[in-house]
Scaffold this motif. Sequence first.
Motif, short mmCIF file in Angstrom:
data_model
loop_
_atom_site.label_atom_id
_atom_site.label_comp_id
_atom_site.label_asym_id
_atom_site.label_seq_id
_atom_site.Cartn_x
_atom_site.Cartn_y
_atom_site.Cartn_z
N ILE A 157 5.18 4.03 2.58
CA ILE A 157 4.84 2.62 1.67
C ILE A 157 4.89 1.59 3.16
O ILE A 157 5.63 1.68 3.84
N ALA A 158 3.94 0.81 2.49
CA ALA A 158 3.61 -0.49 3.84
C ALA A 158 3.44 -1.59 3.32
O ALA A 158 2.67 -1.59 2.10
N LEU A 159 4.15 -2.64 3.82
CA LEU A 159 3.91 -4.02 3.43
C LEU A 159 3.03 -4.67 4.67
O LEU A 159 3.51 -4.42 5.70
N ASN A 160 2.08 -5.47 3.89
CA ASN A 160 1.20 -5.85 4.93
C ASN A 160 1.09 -7.57 4.91
O ASN A 160 0.94 -8.03 3.65
N LEU A 161 1.44 -8.20 5.80
CA LEU A 161 1.33 -9.60 5.99
C LEU A 161 0.20 -10.20 6.89
O LEU A 161 -0.06 -9.73 7.69
N VAL A 199 0.86 -0.98 0.03
CA VAL A 199 -0.06 0.10 0.10
C VAL A 199 0.90 1.12 0.10
O VAL A 199 1.61 1.27 0.56
N GLU A 200 0.61 2.17 -0.87
CA GLU A 200 1.17 3.46 -0.92
C GLU A 200 0.40 4.55 -0.52
O GLU A 200 -0.80 4.54 -1.01
N ILE A 201 0.69 5.37 0.81
CA ILE A 201 -0.32 6.36 1.13
C ILE A 201 0.47 7.73 1.30
O ILE A 201 1.76 7.85 1.55
N ASN A 202 -0.36 8.74 0.74
CA ASN A 202 0.04 10.05 0.58
C ASN A 202 0.16 10.89 1.95
O ASN A 202 -0.31 10.01 3.07
N LYS A 203 0.32 12.10 2.09
CA LYS A 203 0.64 12.79 3.56
C LYS A 203 -0.73 12.84 3.95
O LYS A 203 -0.70 13.10 5.35
N GLU A 210 -2.94 10.70 4.11
CA GLU A 210 -3.35 9.44 4.53
C GLU A 210 -4.37 8.77 3.29
O GLU A 210 -4.95 8.02 3.70
N GLN A 211 -4.40 9.56 2.16
CA GLN A 211 -5.08 8.78 1.18
C GLN A 211 -4.36 7.86 0.47
O GLN A 211 -3.20 7.85 0.17
N ILE A 212 -4.97 6.48 0.00
CA ILE A 212 -4.28 5.30 -0.90
C ILE A 212 -4.01 5.79 -2.07
O ILE A 212 -5.09 6.35 -2.69
N SER A 213 -2.88 5.84 -2.56
CA SER A 213 -2.49 5.99 -3.75
C SER A 213 -2.24 4.95 -4.51
O SER A 213 -2.24 4.94 -5.90
N MET A 214 -1.82 3.73 -4.09
CA MET A 214 -1.44 2.77 -4.91
C MET A 214 -1.73 1.38 -3.87
O MET A 214 -1.29 1.35 -2.99
N VAL A 215 -2.13 0.03 -4.56
CA VAL A 215 -2.15 -1.06 -3.95
C VAL A 215 -1.90 -2.41 -5.03
O VAL A 215 -2.14 -1.94 -5.95
N ASN A 216 -1.67 -3.34 -4.38
CA ASN A 216 -1.33 -4.63 -5.23
C ASN A 216 -2.44 -5.54 -5.16
O ASN A 216 -3.28 -5.31 -4.32
N GLY A 238 -10.40 -7.50 0.84
CA GLY A 238 -11.61 -7.90 0.13
C GLY A 238 -12.23 -6.70 -0.52
O GLY A 238 -13.33 -6.77 -1.12
N TYR A 239 -11.60 -5.71 -0.64
CA TYR A 239 -12.13 -4.51 -1.47
C TYR A 239 -11.60 -4.38 -2.83
O TYR A 239 -10.50 -4.68 -3.23
N ALA A 240 -12.18 -3.80 -3.76
CA ALA A 240 -11.76 -3.45 -5.27
C ALA A 240 -10.63 -2.66 -5.26
O ALA A 240 -11.07 -1.65 -4.23
N LYS A 241 -9.87 -2.33 -6.28
CA LYS A 241 -9.17 -1.36 -6.45
C LYS A 241 -9.66 -0.03 -6.30
O LYS A 241 -9.42 1.03 -5.72
N GLU A 242 -10.92 0.25 -6.97
CA GLU A 242 -11.36 1.38 -7.21
C GLU A 242 -12.23 1.77 -5.78
O GLU A 242 -12.41 3.17 -5.50
N GLU A 243 -12.37 0.92 -4.87
CA GLU A 243 -12.95 1.23 -3.48
C GLU A 243 -11.69 1.64 -2.67
O GLU A 243 -12.18 2.00 -1.70
N LEU A 244 -10.45 1.56 -3.00
CA LEU A 244 -9.55 1.77 -2.30
C LEU A 244 -8.83 3.09 -2.52
O LEU A 244 -8.48 4.14 -1.80
N ILE A 245 -8.46 3.16 -3.88
CA ILE A 245 -7.67 4.45 -4.50
C ILE A 245 -8.17 5.64 -4.06
O ILE A 245 -9.49 5.97 -4.45
#
Length: 659
Positions: free
Chosen positions: A415-419, A324-328, A330-336, A344-351
């Motif tokens: 930038i955050a890696l989530n396991l 996950v990439e987050i701007n200052k 705290e908005q999500i700008s990128m997810v893999n 469980g969310y679609a990309k459009e629901e997160l960006i």
Amino acid sequence: MTIPLKENQDQIGILQRALKREKAARKAAEKILEDKSRELYSKSQELEELLNEKSSTLEGVFKNINDAYLVMDLFGNVLQMNEIAVDLFGYDIEKEKFNLTDIVYQDDIEYTYNAFKELYEKGFFNRYTSRVYTKSKEVKWLQVNATLIYNKENKAVAAQGIIRDITKQKASEDLIIESENRLAALVLNLNSGIILEDENRKIILSNTKFCELFKIDALPKDLKGIDCKMASEQNKVLFKESSTFVERMDEIVANKKPVFGEQLEMIDGIILERNYTPIFIGDKLKGYLWTFRDITLEKKYSLSLEVEKEKYSSIIANMNLGLVEINKEEQISMVNQSFIEMSGYAKEELIGKVGRDIFTFNGDLDIINDQKVKRLNGESSSYELKTKNKKGEIKYWLVSAAPNYNLFGENVGSIALNLDITKFKRLQFQKEQILKELEKRNTELHEYAHIVSHDLKSPLRSIDALVTWIKLDNEGKFDEITLQNFDLLNTTLETMEKLISDVLEYSSAGTAVTEDEDVDLNITLSNLKKFLFIPENISVNVIHKLPIVRGDKTKFHQLFQNFISNAIKFCDKEIGLVEIDYTDKGTFHQFSVKDNGIGIEKKYHSKIFEVFTSLNKREDSTGIGLSIVRKIIDLHEGKIWLESEPNIGTTFYFTIKKN
């Protein structure tokens, strides 16, 4: 001969008339002369007035001319100067005399001599430029226009000069020349090929790199004046697209608009970047600037980076870690893809969304705020979060977050890696429950061992008492064999009691330390020597002073008691020896217990630590002692090993972790 009277009278008349005419003519001439004299006087007066006027004008010009003006004799002695000249040279001509040869700059003497020689020969010189010293020894640059002054006989009697101070102008020119030289050197050695053309496409300037790129065996200065269009025709064979090389250049020139970043591939594989800039002065086109740069390596690196980018993009998109990439803000700008599956969310629901507005963090919001502050301060960190996915299922994420920087080194977010560690956390909870249950069962088992030990020892003591009573009541009635059987029964009872005691000791050896105190092992060994039965033929020695350790005094007592008892028990020498030594190993205490007993074969080195294992069947050995030793050492995070040779002896080594 006598002239007649009448004839004489006629001649006199003629003479009189001639005289009369002469007088009349003289009077007329005198009148004319008088008129002319009067006119000449009038003209003379006018000329005198005009001369005075011109002299006054010249005097005004001399005084008010903007440049310095001076008059000198033919030997260089200054005769007259205007005020500007006085200010320039610093000399007051009315109070002090000076010669121009005295103020000429040393390096300019020869040049000045030649200039004055020209003045005397031609009568003038123009734009003489030289340096002089003022009265205050300041160096000035001068530009002089000079002429000779002639008398009525057209003989040169003096010289006059108009002098302009060009010191500042000269300094500016020197700076310009210096800048031009620096610029020329810079252009000459640039890592890009340069061609500067005039409006007629003639080469004005080039550099070494251009000659190198286009494989021209000449110096840049040799290209000056060459027709660039003709040169392009010659150079087109160097390029793969030779047929369009010249056409494209003509098209660029015709458009008169800048072109940047065009790429040209040469037949030898070199890739050039071409840039073009038209040069305008006002509205008029005055030239063209072309630059060529070798970007072969950049192109290869760029292609390599593209390949790497594609590869790593694929890895990032499909790795098991949610990125996950987050701007200052705290908005999500990128997810893999993995994060999409985790949440469980679609990309459009997160960006573009704020993470805390989508996910439920409950009490973990404080953690998130603290971690945000750390990342803004440039710190990286790892932490656990409890959240819910889109279905509302409880999830546990292990987050490894770091600040994200742009090309200018500015912090632009995180930038955050989530396991997803949900399964692990559930196993952890199960483990905790199992450990609690195990601890409970161990406590019950320990209590049970004490109870069983007590309950088992009571019948043994009763049997021992009965045997003693039977022997006393029937003293003298039993034969020798019966008495031996009774002795064997007593020995068996003692063995069983010791076995029960050892089992109880073993069950309690691995339990956690209940009393944590400083234990002086030197005192422990001293007490053991008093407590244990040590035969006279065996000596127990401490080689080096033992440390003070932290722990349960009873367990350390058990530890050394079992080692020493074993050494005594299995000593087969007339003179037995037990040596206890100590070495500091940093974070561990290391001990050794050495004896000269029967020794142990190598194949049994690991077996001897098993419960109820005794290599020598002895009535006083239950096979539990070394098992107790290992449990106590394990409890203190140490290790145990041995070195031994049969019939020579054994050395046990063990470590205890320092607190």
